[in-house]
Design a protein around this motif. Structure first.
Motif, PDB file in Angstrom:
ATOM      1  N   ASN A 108      10.908  16.632 -12.183  1.00  0.00           N
ATOM      2  CA  ASN A 108      11.583  17.175 -11.007  1.00  0.00           C
ATOM      3  C   ASN A 108      11.001  16.603  -9.721  1.00  0.00           C
ATOM      4  OD1 ASN A 108      13.185  18.711 -12.684  1.00  0.00           O
ATOM      5  ND2 ASN A 108      12.168  20.653 -12.263  1.00  0.00           N
TER       6      ASN A 108
ATOM      7  N   GLN B  37      12.268  13.033  -9.427  1.00  0.00           N
ATOM      8  CA  GLN B  37      13.687  13.037  -9.062  1.00  0.00           C
ATOM      9  C   GLN B  37      13.858  13.346  -7.572  1.00  0.00           C
ATOM     10  OE1 GLN B  37      15.846  15.531 -11.772  1.00  0.00           O
ATOM     11  NE2 GLN B  37      17.771  15.367 -10.647  1.00  0.00           N
TER      12      GLN B  37
ATOM     13  N   ASP C 246      20.567  16.022  -7.206  1.00  0.00           N
ATOM     14  CA  ASP C 246      21.319  15.962  -8.460  1.00  0.00           C
ATOM     15  C   ASP C 246      22.049  14.633  -8.652  1.00  0.00           C
ATOM     16  OD1 ASP C 246      23.169  16.444  -6.453  1.00  0.00           O
ATOM     17  OD2 ASP C 246      24.346  17.871  -7.620  1.00  0.00           O
TER      18      ASP C 246
ATOM     19  N   LYS D 251      19.548  10.542 -11.841  1.00  0.00           N
ATOM     20  CA  LYS D 251      19.510  10.858 -13.274  1.00  0.00           C
ATOM     21  C   LYS D 251      18.547   9.915 -13.988  1.00  0.00           C
ATOM     22  CE  LYS D 251      23.025  13.737 -12.794  1.00  0.00           C
ATOM     23  NZ  LYS D 251      22.814  15.197 -12.803  1.00  0.00           N
TER      24      LYS D 251
ATOM     25  N   ASP E 276      13.903  25.014 -16.623  1.00  0.00           N
ATOM     26  CA  ASP E 276      14.723  23.827 -16.873  1.00  0.00           C
ATOM     27  C   ASP E 276      14.483  23.291 -18.289  1.00  0.00           C
ATOM     28  OD1 ASP E 276      15.667  23.952 -14.267  1.00  0.00           O
ATOM     29  OD2 ASP E 276      14.359  22.352 -13.514  1.00  0.00           O
TER      30      ASP E 276
END
Length: 355
Positions: free
Chosen positions: A184, A187, A199, A202, A275
């Motif tokens: 996370n 990302q 989001d 990926k 998650d």
């Protein structure tokens, strides 16, 4: 005010059927260890509210902590009651592993001995062997054999190996370690660099140990832009940043949080635990993978029987390591470093186990 009565009737029918399904589903038992701590404080709401196991799955919560923390757990139980969540059926605060692990379908092993100033890694492992020996034995004796075990407490990868060792009747693949927080973080860092929503990123990968030797890998990551899905490396177009600043930032992020907050990551760690378990429970989307610390099967040349973070795809509550990703010489050197650390931890843990 105008109302669309036919639409409202359909909505009411849906809501009624939803609650009927939730009310008739059998509750599952879920245990959280270290339940009086900060990570658990954020995690428990996610579990009880249905964001992890689904909005139709009733939950019986088992809260395990050490005896001195039972008074604090009483306050946690009061707050859980005050949430007035319809999916939460029972809450049991306890210091007894036999009660905590009885019939559990999922286990969040958050509690662990934290590393203190001046403590050697072998001392930390020795302290955690005692904790995860007890919990592994309780899982082996009392939990469902298909229980999904997520180890959050550090050193998470090796704690997962220890716990599995003491639960021989449960498949080794049912024990995982959390590197989702690192994923996370990676990302979010890539999204900030590319000025996109998080989001839109990926397939970033965390390889190895949940420690400063981990390798956050953006080589296979993609970003969704208005012009289509693009490779992250080509969009960033800065190997120096990707191979140095990005890697170092993720490796040191936990320490940076501690330096700023004077406490370790809690809210973000709880989110990552949710998650991890939700994806394990419901599966990954087609074409996407997530990072999980799992028992190595030798993939990518990693020693077997260490818990190593790989990219995995998940279907029907079973994960598979993503195979045949091209690994650069630079990436291979990073995998070797983190693999060596895990082998050293395993050796030290084995020495403790033999005593």
């Amino acid at each position: 005010m105008l109302y669309d009565w036919p639409l409202n009737r359909e909505f009411l029918k849906f809501r009624k059927s939803f609650y009927l399904m939730a009310n008739h589903a059998e509750p599952i038992d879920v245990v959280v260890t270290g339940a009086a701590g900060q990570i658990a404080y954020s995690l428990l709401y996610q579990i009880a509210a249905g964001t992890i196991f689904g909005p139709q799955q009733p939950i019986n919560l088992r809260l395990l902590d050490i005896p001195p923390m039972l008074k604090v757990l009483d306050g946690v139980v009061m707050e859980l009651e005050d949430l007035a969540l319809p999916l939460l059926r029972e809450v049991l605060p306890t210091a007894e592993p036999a009660k905590a692990f009885n019939n559990v379908a999922a286990a969040f092993l958050v509690g662990a001995m934290p590393r203190k100033e001046g403590m050697e890694r072998k001392d930390l492992l020795a302290a955690n062997v005692e904790i995860f020996k007890v919990q592994g034995e309780a899982l082996d004796k009392y939990a469902r054999k298909d229980v999904k075990v997520l180890v959050v407490g550090n050193p998470a990868n090796t704690n997962a190996i220890i716990c599995s060792h003491y639960a021989p009747s449960i498949p080794k693949e049912n024990f995982t370690a959390m590197t989702r927080l690192d994923q996370n973080r990676a990302q979010a860092t890539l999204a900030a660099k590319l000025n996109v929503q998080v989001d839109k990123i990926k397939n970033v990968i965390i390889w190895g140990n949940h420690s400063s030797t981990q390798y956050p890998d953006a080589a296979h990551a993609t970003v969704t832009l208005s012009s289509g899905v693009k490779p992250v490396p080509s969009e960033i177009n800065d190997d120096e940043w990707l191979n140095n600043i990005f890697v170092s930032t993720i490796q040191k992020r936990g320490a940076a949080v501690i330096a700023a907050r004077k406490m370790s990551s809690a809210m973000s760690a709880a989110k990552a635990a949710g998650d991890h378990m939700r994806d394990w429970w419901f599966g990954t989307k087609p074409g996407e993978w997530v990072s999980m610390g799992v028992v190595s099967d030798g993939s990518y040349g990693i020693s077997k029987d260490v818990v190593f973070s790989f990219p995995v795809i998940i279907k029907d509550k079973h994960y598979e390591i993503v195979q045949n990703l091209p690994i650069s010489d630079f990436a291979k050197s990073k995998l070797d470093i983190t693999s060596k650390e895990l082998e050293e931890e395993r050796a030290e843990a084995n020495n403790v186990l033999k005593k």
